[in-house]
Design an enzyme around this catalytic site. Structure first.
Site, PDB file in Angstrom:
ATOM      1  N   HIS A  88      45.674 -18.709   8.589  1.00 29.46           N
ATOM      2  CA  HIS A  88      44.902 -20.313   8.739  1.00 29.46           C
ATOM      3  C   HIS A  88      45.092 -20.474  10.340  1.00 29.46           C
ATOM      4  O   HIS A  88      45.221 -21.248  10.724  1.00 29.46           O
ATOM      5  CB  HIS A  88      44.379 -21.219   8.215  1.00 29.46           C
ATOM      6  N   ASP A  91      47.013 -24.391  17.822  1.00 28.88           N
ATOM      7  CA  ASP A  91      46.431 -24.475  16.847  1.00 28.88           C
ATOM      8  C   ASP A  91      45.598 -23.293  16.367  1.00 28.88           C
ATOM      9  O   ASP A  91      44.860 -23.061  17.373  1.00 28.88           O
ATOM     10  CB  ASP A  91      46.016 -25.856  16.675  1.00 28.88           C
TER      11      ASP A  91
HETATM   12  C1  GDG Z   1      44.629 -25.375   9.366  1.00 35.35           C
HETATM   13  C2  GDG Z   1      44.638 -25.193  10.574  1.00 35.35           C
HETATM   14  C3  GDG Z   1      42.422 -24.519  11.545  1.00 35.35           C
HETATM   15  C4  GDG Z   1      41.535 -35.405   9.804  1.00 35.35           C
HETATM   16  N1  GDG Z   1      42.058 -37.064   9.810  1.00 35.35           N
HETATM   17  C5  GDG Z   1      41.135 -37.420   8.481  1.00 35.35           C
HETATM   18  C6  GDG Z   1      40.416 -36.014   7.933  1.00 35.35           C
HETATM   19  N2  GDG Z   1      40.378 -34.946   8.591  1.00 35.35           N
HETATM   20  C7  GDG Z   1      39.888 -33.544   8.398  1.00 35.35           C
HETATM   21  C8  GDG Z   1      39.040 -33.374   9.446  1.00 35.35           C
HETATM   22  C9  GDG Z   1      38.984 -30.872   9.548  1.00 35.35           C
HETATM   23  C10 GDG Z   1      40.278 -31.242   9.230  1.00 35.35           C
HETATM   24  O1  GDG Z   1      41.463 -33.142   8.272  1.00 35.35           O
HETATM   25  C11 GDG Z   1      41.716 -31.165  10.155  1.00 35.35           C
HETATM   26  O2  GDG Z   1      41.367 -29.879  10.357  1.00 35.35           O
HETATM   27  P1  GDG Z   1      42.027 -29.078  11.737  1.00 35.35           P
HETATM   28  O3  GDG Z   1      41.191 -27.341  11.440  1.00 35.35           O
HETATM   29  O4  GDG Z   1      42.674 -29.910  12.320  1.00 35.35           O
HETATM   30  O5  GDG Z   1      43.314 -28.745  10.641  1.00 35.35           O
HETATM   31  P2  GDG Z   1      44.562 -28.024   9.949  1.00 35.35           P
HETATM   32  O6  GDG Z   1      44.539 -29.209   8.814  1.00 35.35           O
HETATM   33  O7  GDG Z   1      46.035 -28.042  10.238  1.00 35.35           O
HETATM   34  O8  GDG Z   1      44.063 -27.017   9.384  1.00 35.35           O
HETATM   35  C12 GDG Z   1      44.139 -24.880  11.978  1.00 35.35           C
HETATM   36  C13 GDG Z   1      42.210 -25.209   9.609  1.00 35.35           C
HETATM   37  O9  GDG Z   1      43.146 -24.540   8.749  1.00 35.35           O
HETATM   38  C14 GDG Z   1      41.331 -24.173   9.284  1.00 35.35           C
HETATM   39  O10 GDG Z   1      41.350 -22.711   9.249  1.00 35.35           O
HETATM   40  O11 GDG Z   1      41.497 -24.896  12.226  1.00 35.35           O
HETATM   41  O12 GDG Z   1      44.071 -24.243  13.134  1.00 35.35           O
HETATM   42  O13 GDG Z   1      45.855 -25.991  11.684  1.00 35.35           O
HETATM   43  O14 GDG Z   1      38.244 -31.293   8.965  1.00 35.35           O
HETATM   44  O15 GDG Z   1      38.251 -33.520  10.043  1.00 35.35           O
HETATM   45  N3  GDG Z   1      39.065 -36.278   6.471  1.00 35.35           N
HETATM   46  C15 GDG Z   1      39.040 -37.402   6.567  1.00 35.35           C
HETATM   47  N4  GDG Z   1      39.708 -38.046   6.398  1.00 35.35           N
HETATM   48  C16 GDG Z   1      40.169 -38.114   8.069  1.00 35.35           C
HETATM   49  O16 GDG Z   1      41.114 -39.172   7.819  1.00 35.35           O
HETATM   50  N5  GDG Z   1      37.664 -37.374   5.573  1.00 35.35           N
END
Ligand code: GDG
Length: 477
Positions: free
Chosen positions: A168, A376
């Site tokens: 990921h 990322d």
């Molecule tokens: C890894 C990879 C890849 C954030 N704050 C709140 C909240 N979030 C949710 C967002 C989003 C998720 O968390 C974060 O997703 P990301 O993709 O930005 O990042 P990582 O956690 O680092 O994930 C990344 C991912 O895996 C999938 O393959 O895209 O590159 O690093 O969904 O909305 N959700 C809630 N409250 C918050 O305050 N409910």
């Protein structure tokens, strides 16, 4: 394990077995992220098993009795870890060695032999415990940087079925990855999988180049890589979100209430939002340095814009994250101290998490969303922001050139987060962008976000895994 009746592999297409550090939830009441939704959907369709860590520690650790939850044809099976296992495998090796290394942050990498040993042990233990639940007819799909060695351990234990892996997060360039003392072993172990998936071409190329230059392998047609007697497929599968649900969330009463609260709290200012776990890979410091430059270079914006940063705390047990929090709060304090007036505060931060509906409301109310990671894998926030917009008045996405999402979301305003002046100029351009241009850019991105969803990503990976050949019998590499 207590297999559910009627769930035998002979009666249907092969059962899906998902392995990830954390499992579930299976049903989405607005809590699950896109990944969980996509996987749960695939598991429900085929019947299956989702295996991982319970999130709890106990004396028995990985030898603890498995906890099983069954929903329809799907079982969630989890085991505990001991405190030293969590410290070495999870906080140590996964989060202090691999995470910074794979996000190109050699300056933050800590290697120590004990956590490497624990990481290997936990991978071996998870494989041993998983073997109690699977057969060679199953399709096993392992997720992420916690389990690079798990597939190889399964092969050593005699598993001969199809075995896939998806990373990921990014895969760093070979010269950098080579700094990991276990680098060669780790990539050799990855060759035990039949299919290895990456978020972007860049990540895939870095992996294939490591195989070629460090392990004397060969790149072959159709995304195959050959090293010694191993011949595996390394392919790109950009992850998506459950766009329909997210758009529904954004139109829900809860979203509307949160959007209204945001608008009320900032008066007539234009809202800029950011949503990230508080992690150094997300470029939060660089983003606020850019915002500060906006207020310096475009003083007409003072009193007219407001930044709402949602930044749930993450990995607070790890020193680098504590340091980041201090730096972030210091920077925000400085900006507010420099520019605030009695009736206006430039930056608001929220470190408590929001529900997904509330989050969708915040995205929808935003004029600009800043997604500025320094590196990322994909970045789902960028896609969620697009899915949540109202066609009549869409906001503008500012997106780092270093996010995997950049490959698809080319109509965003693309920035280099290290170039502070350019970040400020992009913010100004986004704030001033006419409605027609905002709509045009948004529609192009919306079409892609709704086409390449989490379900499509899952389906594509599983189809490719089904087509891949299984490894030579019972062979560890
Ligand atoms: C890894 C990879 C890849 C954030 N704050 C709140 C909240 N979030 C949710 C967002 C989003 C998720 O968390 C974060 O997703 P990301 O993709 O930005 O990042 P990582 O956690 O680092 O994930 C990344 C991912 O895996 C999938 O393959 O895209 O590159 O690093 O969904 O909305 N959700 C809630 N409250 C918050 O305050 N409910």
């Amino acid at each position: 394990m207590q297999e559910k009746e009627g769930n035998t592999p002979m009666e249907r297409e092969s059962r899906l077995v998902v392995v990830s550090n954390r499992v579930g939830p299976l049903s989405d009441e607005g809590k699950a992220g896109g990944l969980a939704v996509g996987l749960a959907d695939a598991l429900r369709r085929r019947g299956g098993l989702w295996f991982g860590w319970s999130g709890e520690t106990s004396e028995a650790g990985t030898t603890s009795e498995a906890k099983t939850e069954v929903e329809g044809d799907v079982s969630l099976v989890t085991i505990d870890m001991t405190e030293p296992q969590v410290a070495g495998f999870y906080l140590g090796y996964a989060n202090r060695s691999l995470w910074p290394l794979l996000h190109y942050r050699l300056d933050l990498v800590r290697f120590d032999r004990e956590s490497e040993r624990m990481y290997r042990d936990v991978n071996r233990e998870f494989a041993r415990r998983l073997m109690e639940h699977i057969s060679d007819e199953d399709l096993v799909w392992v997720h992420d940087y916690h389990f690079f060695f798990l597939g190889d351990e399964l092969r050593k234990l005699g598993f001969r079925g199809r075995l896939g892996f998806f990373l990921h997060i990014p895969f760093s360039p070979p010269e950098m990855f080579a700094a990991l003392p276990a680098a060669n072993d780790m990539v050799h172990a990855m060759l035990a999988y039949d299919l290895v998936g990456f978020q972007t071409q860049n990540d895939r190329r870095n992996f294939a180049n490591f195989c070629k230059h460090e392990l004397h392998g060969h790149k072959e047609p159709d995304d195959y890589v050959r090293v010694g007697d191993r011949h595996i497929q390394a392919k790109v599968f950009p992850i998506g979100i459950d766009a329909e649900s997210f758009a529904e969330f954004a139109a829900s009463d809860e979203a509307e209430e949160n959007a209204a609260m945001l608008r009320n709290s900032i008066g007539g200012s234009l809202p800029i939002v950011g949503v990230d776990r508080l992690d150094y890979s997300k470029g939060i410091i660089e983003r606020f340095t850019g915002f500060e430059r906006l207020l310096e270079d475009y003083p007409d914006r003072i009193g007219k814009v407001q930044f709402m940063q949602v930044a749930p705390l993450s990995r607070s047990e790890v020193e680098e994250y504590v340091d980041l929090r201090g730096e972030f709060e210091g920077l925000v304090g400085r900006i507010n101290g420099r520019f605030a007036s009695l009736e206006w505060t430039p930056v608001h931060i929220m470190t408590t998490g929001l529900s997904r509906r509330a989050l969708a409301g915040i995205y929808r109310a935003a004029r600009v969303c800043m997604v500025t990671p320094l590196r990322d894998g994909m970045n789902l926030v960028a896609k969620e922001f697009i899915a949540a917009q109202d066609e009549a008045d869409p906001g503008v996405l500012i997106l780092s050139r270093f996010a995997g999402a950049r490959a698809e979301l080319a109509e965003a305003l693309i920035v280099n987060p290290f170039a502070t002046d350019d970040v400020a100029a992009a913010l100004e351009r986004a704030l001033a962008m006419p409605l027609e241009e905002r709509q045009e850019r948004w529609r192009a991105m919306r079409d892609k976000v709704f086409a390449n969803t989490a379900a499509v990503w899952c389906r594509n990976f599983i189809e490719a895994l089904e087509k891949s050949g299984s490894a030579p019998s019972g062979k560890g590499v």
